[in-house]
Design an enzyme around this catalytic site. Structure first.
Site, PDB file in Angstrom:
ATOM      1  N   LYS A  49      39.788  44.016  38.203  1.00 40.28           N
ATOM      2  CA  LYS A  49      41.181  43.982  38.673  1.00 40.28           C
ATOM      3  C   LYS A  49      41.659  45.278  39.339  1.00 40.28           C
ATOM      4  O   LYS A  49      42.854  45.594  39.346  1.00 40.28           O
ATOM      5  CB  LYS A  49      42.159  43.600  37.542  1.00 40.28           C
ATOM      6  CG  LYS A  49      41.763  42.397  36.729  1.00 40.28           C
ATOM      7  CD  LYS A  49      41.167  41.263  37.515  1.00 40.28           C
ATOM      8  CE  LYS A  49      42.134  40.523  38.394  1.00 40.28           C
ATOM      9  NZ  LYS A  49      41.397  39.519  39.223  1.00 40.28           N
ATOM     10  N   SER A  50      40.707  46.002  39.902  1.00 44.37           N
ATOM     11  CA  SER A  50      41.056  47.286  40.527  1.00 44.37           C
ATOM     12  C   SER A  50      41.117  47.207  42.048  1.00 44.37           C
ATOM     13  O   SER A  50      41.355  48.221  42.708  1.00 44.37           O
ATOM     14  CB  SER A  50      40.010  48.335  40.137  1.00 44.37           C
ATOM     15  OG  SER A  50      39.946  48.442  38.738  1.00 44.37           O
ATOM     16  N   LYS A 108      28.955  43.426  44.824  1.00 42.12           N
ATOM     17  CA  LYS A 108      30.021  43.919  43.929  1.00 42.12           C
ATOM     18  C   LYS A 108      29.508  43.976  42.499  1.00 42.12           C
ATOM     19  O   LYS A 108      28.728  43.123  42.077  1.00 42.12           O
ATOM     20  CB  LYS A 108      31.201  42.956  44.040  1.00 42.12           C
ATOM     21  CG  LYS A 108      32.222  43.072  42.941  1.00 42.12           C
ATOM     22  CD  LYS A 108      33.283  42.014  43.105  1.00 42.12           C
ATOM     23  CE  LYS A 108      33.524  41.312  41.798  1.00 42.12           C
ATOM     24  NZ  LYS A 108      34.711  40.453  41.811  1.00 42.12           N
ATOM     25  N   HIS A 110      30.902  45.122  38.297  1.00 41.32           N
ATOM     26  CA  HIS A 110      31.853  45.735  37.361  1.00 41.32           C
ATOM     27  C   HIS A 110      31.114  46.589  36.334  1.00 41.32           C
ATOM     28  O   HIS A 110      31.747  47.117  35.405  1.00 41.32           O
ATOM     29  CB  HIS A 110      32.644  44.654  36.617  1.00 41.32           C
ATOM     30  CG  HIS A 110      33.622  43.910  37.480  1.00 41.32           C
ATOM     31  ND1 HIS A 110      34.371  44.522  38.453  1.00 41.32           N
ATOM     32  CD2 HIS A 110      33.992  42.593  37.496  1.00 41.32           C
ATOM     33  CE1 HIS A 110      35.144  43.623  39.040  1.00 41.32           C
ATOM     34  NE2 HIS A 110      34.932  42.449  38.482  1.00 41.32           N
ATOM     35  N   SER A 140      47.203  43.388  35.391  1.00 39.67           N
ATOM     36  CA  SER A 140      46.481  42.431  36.238  1.00 39.67           C
ATOM     37  C   SER A 140      45.400  41.699  35.436  1.00 39.67           C
ATOM     38  O   SER A 140      45.220  40.482  35.566  1.00 39.67           O
ATOM     39  CB  SER A 140      45.861  43.181  37.424  1.00 39.67           C
ATOM     40  OG  SER A 140      45.176  42.297  38.273  1.00 39.67           O
ATOM     41  N   THR A 229      43.571  42.351  56.218  1.00 39.61           N
ATOM     42  CA  THR A 229      43.358  42.624  54.789  1.00 39.61           C
ATOM     43  C   THR A 229      44.642  43.040  54.057  1.00 39.61           C
ATOM     44  O   THR A 229      44.576  43.600  52.964  1.00 39.61           O
ATOM     45  CB  THR A 229      42.257  43.692  54.578  1.00 39.61           C
ATOM     46  OG1 THR A 229      42.627  44.875  55.285  1.00 39.61           O
ATOM     47  CG2 THR A 229      40.907  43.203  55.066  1.00 39.61           C
ATOM     48  N   ARG A 259      47.861  37.817  42.990  1.00 38.79           N
ATOM     49  CA  ARG A 259      49.060  37.646  42.156  1.00 38.79           C
ATOM     50  C   ARG A 259      50.262  38.382  42.724  1.00 38.79           C
ATOM     51  O   ARG A 259      51.221  37.783  43.187  1.00 38.79           O
ATOM     52  CB  ARG A 259      48.729  38.124  40.728  1.00 38.79           C
ATOM     53  CG  ARG A 259      49.742  37.778  39.667  1.00 38.79           C
ATOM     54  CD  ARG A 259      49.345  38.393  38.334  1.00 38.79           C
ATOM     55  NE  ARG A 259      49.265  39.854  38.424  1.00 38.79           N
ATOM     56  CZ  ARG A 259      50.271  40.700  38.209  1.00 38.79           C
ATOM     57  NH1 ARG A 259      51.436  40.229  37.849  1.00 38.79           N
ATOM     58  NH2 ARG A 259      50.111  42.009  38.334  1.00 38.79           N
TER      59      ARG A 259
HETATM   60  P1  A3P Z   1      47.404  41.911  40.845  1.00 43.36           P
HETATM   61  O1  A3P Z   1      46.989  41.006  39.729  1.00 43.36           O
HETATM   62  O2  A3P Z   1      48.138  43.116  40.345  1.00 43.36           O
HETATM   63  O3  A3P Z   1      48.160  41.202  41.920  1.00 43.36           O
HETATM   64  P2  A3P Z   1      39.920  42.455  41.851  1.00 43.36           P
HETATM   65  O4  A3P Z   1      39.671  41.901  43.192  1.00 43.36           O
HETATM   66  O5  A3P Z   1      39.162  43.710  41.584  1.00 43.36           O
HETATM   67  O6  A3P Z   1      39.738  41.398  40.810  1.00 43.36           O
HETATM   68  O7  A3P Z   1      41.446  42.915  41.793  1.00 43.36           O
HETATM   69  C1  A3P Z   1      42.471  41.952  41.862  1.00 43.36           C
HETATM   70  C2  A3P Z   1      43.790  42.653  42.081  1.00 43.36           C
HETATM   71  O8  A3P Z   1      43.816  43.177  43.418  1.00 43.36           O
HETATM   72  C3  A3P Z   1      44.967  41.689  41.971  1.00 43.36           C
HETATM   73  O9  A3P Z   1      46.062  42.483  41.523  1.00 43.36           O
HETATM   74  C4  A3P Z   1      45.130  41.266  43.434  1.00 43.36           C
HETATM   75  O10 A3P Z   1      46.375  40.708  43.757  1.00 43.36           O
HETATM   76  C5  A3P Z   1      44.934  42.611  44.114  1.00 43.36           C
HETATM   77  N1  A3P Z   1      44.620  42.503  45.543  1.00 43.36           N
HETATM   78  C6  A3P Z   1      43.706  41.706  46.134  1.00 43.36           C
HETATM   79  N2  A3P Z   1      43.758  41.849  47.467  1.00 43.36           N
HETATM   80  C7  A3P Z   1      44.729  42.743  47.731  1.00 43.36           C
HETATM   81  C8  A3P Z   1      45.281  43.292  48.930  1.00 43.36           C
HETATM   82  N3  A3P Z   1      44.837  42.939  50.133  1.00 43.36           N
HETATM   83  N4  A3P Z   1      46.283  44.192  48.822  1.00 43.36           N
HETATM   84  C9  A3P Z   1      46.750  44.562  47.605  1.00 43.36           C
HETATM   85  N5  A3P Z   1      46.286  44.056  46.444  1.00 43.36           N
HETATM   86  C10 A3P Z   1      45.282  43.166  46.495  1.00 43.36           C
END
Ligand code: A3P
Length: 297
Positions: A49-50, A108, A110, A140, A229, A259
């Site tokens: 979730k980063s 990718k 983790h 997140s 993006t 989200r």
């Molecule tokens: P939130 O749950 O805070 O919205 P990962 O891809 O590592 O699983 O991380 C998911 C998080 O990155 C989610 O955060 C998601 O909404 C956010 N995310 C994905 N694409 C994004 C973008 N283009 N800009 C900003 N945040 C993004």
């Protein structure tokens, strides 16, 4: 979800070399550790979730000159491989998928740095790490546990935060994860990115990634990538918003994969008491590392 769809049993966490991992990932970890990348492969590492999906999309775009069609050619999970993914949630495991992809592959993971297959370092693969401040990450991750019906039960928010602070969630301590890559970034030539920097100045960070990958795109192409993006565009793009993923696993009526995409959403979740306790614990674990995280912009 329709009535005849089966309910996915939630994963259990099992310790592997001191790190808790979902059981279906832990069982294949020896094969993952033995994975031998091609020197042109690109590794994107992150605690869950980063912003790993965002970073993967940027890298894939850079490799395709920001062509609109290219980001719509297949779901992000097909264009890029999730190294340690088992075939429990996907039709193919990460290793299976990698066998069918031609280098340069965007991969990718983790996994914490000590579990990254040694081949990535031996082959000197380009490695990008993306880190996000702890409070927004735990928020997140909490919502993700609710919508990802295959992840362990999240339990109440209060106990979820407690587990995060004590390394009791999948992939272990966030603190050790971000520190592990931070401390090795020079020795292993890792590009260390921050989610908050990407939000603050996406063009600057896209250019940093481009230079690190030894690519040279026109100003216009870089502009297209920044536009394609944005959170809004990735949320609307069916190839990045996980609408392609089975709803019996990712139930997006509970919470969207894309989200909120904000810095500082933690303020809507932490009580002042929780925030103070979290900060005190954070200070103890992170003081020495001195990593410049931002919790607001
Ligand atoms: P939130 O749950 O805070 O919205 P990962 O891809 O590592 O699983 O991380 C998911 C998080 O990155 C989610 O955060 C998601 O909404 C956010 N995310 C994905 N694409 C994004 C973008 N283009 N800009 C900003 N945040 C993004």
């Amino acid at each position: 979800m329709s009535e005849n769809q089966t309910v996915m049993p939630r994963a259990l966490l099992v310790p592997v070399k001191g790190i808790l991992l979902p059981d279906h990932i832990a069982k294949d970890l020896d094969a993952v550790s033995a994975f031998c990348p091609h020197p042109s492969d690109i590794l994107i590492a992150a605690f869950p979730k980063s912003g790993s999906t965002w970073t993967a999309e940027i890298v894939d775009q850079l490799l395709h000159n920001g062509d609109v069609e290219s980001c719509r050619r297949a779901p992000i999970t097909v264009r890029t491989a999730f190294l340690e993914a088992s075939n429990r949630l996907r039709t193919k495991s990460g290793l299976h998928q990698l066998k069918e992809m031609a280098p340069p592959r965007v991969i990718k993971t983790h996994l914490p740095i000590q579990m990254v297959p040694v081949g990535f370092w031996e082959k000197k693969c380009k490695t990008i790490y993306v880190a996000r401040n702890a409070k927004d990450t735990v928020v997140s991750f909490y919502h993700f546990h609710h919508m990802n019906l295959a992840s362990p039960e999240p339990g109440p928010w209060e106990s979820f935060v407690h587990k995060f602070m004590h390394g009791e969630l999948a992939w272990g301590y966030w603190h050790d994860h971000v520190k592990g890559f931070w401390e090795e970034q020079e020795k292993r030539d890792i590009l260390y990115l921050f989610y908050e920097d990407m939000k603050e100045n996406p063009r600057r960070e896209v250019e940093r990634i481009m230079k690190y990958l030894d690519l040279s795109l026109s100003d216009d192409d870089i502009g297209h990538i920044v536009e394609l993006t944005t959170f809004k565009n990735m949320k609307e793009n069916p190839m990045t918003n996980f609408s392609f993923f089975p709803p019996e696993i990712y139930n997006q009526s509970i919470s969207k994969f894309m989200r909120k995409g904000e810095v500082g959403d933690w303020k809507n979740h932490f009580t002042p008491e929780q925030s103070a306790a979290f900060d005190e614990d954070y200070e103890k674990k992170m003081k020495q590392a001195n990593i410049p995280f931002k919790t607001e912009l």
